[in-house]
Design a protein around this motif. Structure first.
Motif, PDB file in Angstrom:
ATOM      1  N   ASP A   1     -19.462  54.316 -35.055  1.00  0.00           N
ATOM      2  CA  ASP A   1     -20.801  54.685 -34.234  1.00  0.00           C
ATOM      3  C   ASP A   1     -20.282  54.940 -32.456  1.00  0.00           C
ATOM      4  O   ASP A   1     -20.900  55.619 -31.782  1.00  0.00           O
ATOM      5  CB  ASP A   1     -21.235  53.992 -33.589  1.00  0.00           C
ATOM      6  CG  ASP A   1     -19.990  52.369 -32.949  1.00  0.00           C
ATOM      7  OD1 ASP A   1     -19.575  52.685 -33.094  1.00  0.00           O
ATOM      8  OD2 ASP A   1     -20.969  50.966 -32.733  1.00  0.00           O
ATOM      9  N   GLY A   2     -18.892  55.795 -32.579  1.00  0.00           N
ATOM     10  CA  GLY A   2     -18.439  56.437 -31.653  1.00  0.00           C
ATOM     11  C   GLY A   2     -18.233  55.530 -30.342  1.00  0.00           C
ATOM     12  O   GLY A   2     -17.320  55.562 -29.556  1.00  0.00           O
ATOM     13  N   VAL A   3     -18.880  53.690 -30.542  1.00  0.00           N
ATOM     14  CA  VAL A   3     -18.078  53.018 -29.245  1.00  0.00           C
ATOM     15  C   VAL A   3     -17.401  51.904 -29.919  1.00  0.00           C
ATOM     16  O   VAL A   3     -15.696  51.809 -29.178  1.00  0.00           O
ATOM     17  CB  VAL A   3     -19.267  52.242 -29.017  1.00  0.00           C
ATOM     18  CG1 VAL A   3     -19.254  50.703 -27.944  1.00  0.00           C
ATOM     19  CG2 VAL A   3     -20.626  53.152 -28.467  1.00  0.00           C
ATOM     20  N   GLY A   4     -17.200  51.240 -30.847  1.00  0.00           N
ATOM     21  CA  GLY A   4     -16.259  50.229 -31.435  1.00  0.00           C
ATOM     22  C   GLY A   4     -16.822  49.213 -31.128  1.00  0.00           C
ATOM     23  O   GLY A   4     -17.980  49.276 -31.062  1.00  0.00           O
ATOM     24  N   ASN A   5     -16.275  48.309 -31.554  1.00  0.00           N
ATOM     25  CA  ASN A   5     -16.363  46.471 -30.570  1.00  0.00           C
ATOM     26  C   ASN A   5     -15.260  45.777 -30.798  1.00  0.00           C
ATOM     27  O   ASN A   5     -13.463  46.630 -30.709  1.00  0.00           O
ATOM     28  CB  ASN A   5     -17.184  46.305 -32.375  1.00  0.00           C
ATOM     29  CG  ASN A   5     -16.850  46.373 -33.129  1.00  0.00           C
ATOM     30  OD1 ASN A   5     -15.232  46.027 -33.644  1.00  0.00           O
ATOM     31  ND2 ASN A   5     -17.042  46.441 -34.228  1.00  0.00           N
ATOM     32  N   ALA A   6     -14.620  44.784 -30.610  1.00  0.00           N
ATOM     33  CA  ALA A   6     -14.075  43.741 -30.075  1.00  0.00           C
ATOM     34  C   ALA A   6     -13.316  43.191 -31.500  1.00  0.00           C
ATOM     35  O   ALA A   6     -12.306  42.263 -30.921  1.00  0.00           O
ATOM     36  CB  ALA A   6     -14.152  42.801 -28.988  1.00  0.00           C
TER      37      ALA A   6
END
Length: 456
Positions: free
Chosen positions: A362-367
């Motif tokens: 999604d172009g943001v990623g996550n932790a």
């Protein structure tokens, strides 16, 4: 909290406001994890997002720390004093079959989503315990029944409704509040109170799944070797784990399993039954099972694969995410967690990889971290007579021979009073640094601080 303060709060929310001594206080503050009770100065049973917003704003005006839970399956954050916001009444479920998404309120359990999605031939990315809550599970990462096929549940969260510590209700997406969106998906704690979220559903109306039960003493060495070799070339359509537990010799346990140290292969395969049978054949060759429940089933019956306990109880546990499966060390781990263990131990070895190794696109990623891990090894001890510190010490002893294969730990599998080193292992250093910066930005006064958010 003074009686005057609690009365003022009760005038601002529609749900119950309870203080110690009130008749419903104990039930409101209890959770599925009964070993760690929390004793807030006031508990708010929120009915909707406006109740949450009002409660958080009130806490800010009185400088009260805030904690939150719905089903209480995870590790309860300390709330000795302060405010507890219970979201269990916020359990609305809205399925959008065209977009293949579901919106869930903060108190929703996975079993509700499974039932709501089934008429459309869809399924959520839930874990083995359908009675657990959606929010904590999804935002802690979520390694579910279909994990190798679809990845972490957090990767499929599309939007989050959140009351931040300043009392603002935000709709958080990749396009809006990208940093907050990144941090919530996998970071979970310390950013406010989630009131609802939207997540993907997947087109899985049925699967081939179930379990093979073996006598662990008879097959543990060969079983682990075959499992390692089997999983190395396994298709992403199949997610599996091995479980080990000493079962009591009581009538409630099926006769073939009573009093045994049992090994259990759990399987969830999204292909057809004939292909599933072919794939499982190497594991069947280990020896005749004591019980065989593998079959084609509607997804609504998938909770039977693990048959996790549904009654509240005390438990503590830890986890290692491993870069490979060292059979001799894992065999020693399993054997020492068997009949001779000083505490009852439930061990789970889970095959990772596949879609779990890939970041969301999604172009943001996550932790969510440690995507390079190939296996997860967890141990849990429970029971109302549980000596949690003794159990935790034994769990650490079991894991010592595998420290050199550890790449980290998984947040959702850290139960009980985890120490700082365990919590620190949940994230890579750069992820932890970024989470700390975002949490300090949104919660400068630390009202939502928990043990993991307090780490340097």
């Amino acid at each position: 909290m003074s009686g005057q303060d609690s009365e003022a709060l009760a005038q601002q929310v529609r749900g119950p406001v309870l203080v110690p001594g009130d008749e419903e206080y104990e039930a409101e503050t209890a959770g599925f994890q009964s070993g760690l009770r929390i004793r807030p100065a006031v508990a708010v049973g929120a009915l909707d997002a406006e109740d949450v917003r009002a409660a958080v704003s009130f806490a800010a005006s009185r400088s009260l720390p805030v904690r939150v839970h719905s089903t209480g399956h995870g590790r309860p954050a300390e709330a000795q004093g302060g405010m507890l916001i219970s979201t269990r009444r916020m359990n609305e479920v809205r399925v959008d079959p065209e977009r293949r998404t579901v919106w869930t309120g903060a108190g929703t359990r996975w079993e509700q989503v499974i039932e709501a999605a089934a008429p459309y031939g869809l399924a959520p990315l839930n874990g083995s315990a359908p009675h657990s809550g959606v929010i904590g599970y999804a935002l802690g990462g979520g390694i579910g029944l279909l994990a190798r096929t679809y990845g972490y549940t957090a990767d499929h969260v599309r939007a989050i409704d959140l009351v931040t510590p300043d009392g603002t209700l935000r709709h958080v997406t990749a396009a809006q509040d990208a940093d907050l969106f990144w941090a919530l998906r996998g970071g979970r704690d310390g950013l406010g109170v989630v009131t609802g979220l939207e997540t993907d559903l997947v087109p899985v109306p049925r699967l081939y799944g179930g379990a093979l039960f073996y006598d662990a003493a008879a097959v543990s060495g060969e079983l682990l070797t075959v499992y390692r070799d089997w999983t190395e070339g396994l298709t992403e359509e199949l997610t599996s784990s091995l479980g080990f537990i000493v079962l009591p010799d009581i009538p409630q346990v099926p006769e073939p399993l009573r009093g045994r140290h049992v090994a259990q292969l759990r399987v969830a395969f999204t292909g057809d039954a004939a292909a599933g049978e072919r794939l499982v054949a190497p594991m069947r060759a280990v020896g005749p099972p004591l019980i065989d429940t593998l079959r084609e089933m509607p997804y609504t019956e998938s909770p039977s694969i693990h048959s996790d306990p549904t009654d509240a109880h005390a438990y503590t546990g830890t986890n290692l995410m491993l870069d490979g499966l060292e059979v001799d060390a894992v065999r020693q781990f399993v054997e020492q967690a068997g009949h001779e263990a000083p505490v009852m131990c439930v061990v789970q070895l889970q095959h990772l990889g596949g879609a779990l190794s890939r970041a969301p696109g999604d172009g943001v990623g996550n932790a969510v971290g440690h995507r390079e891990a190939r296996y997860s090894l967890s141990v849990l001890s429970g029971g109302e007579e549980l000596d949690a510190p003794a159990a935790a010490a034994y769990h650490h002893k079991l894991g010592e021979p595998l420290e050199h294969r550890k790449v980290g730990r998984f947040l959702n599998f850290l139960f009980g009073e985890s120490d700082a080193d365990e919590l620190r292992d949940a994230y890579e250093p750069e992820t932890r640094r970024r989470l700390t910066e975002i949490r300090e930005r949104y919660d400068p006064d630390g009202r939502f601080r928990t043990p993991i958010t307090s780490l340097p």
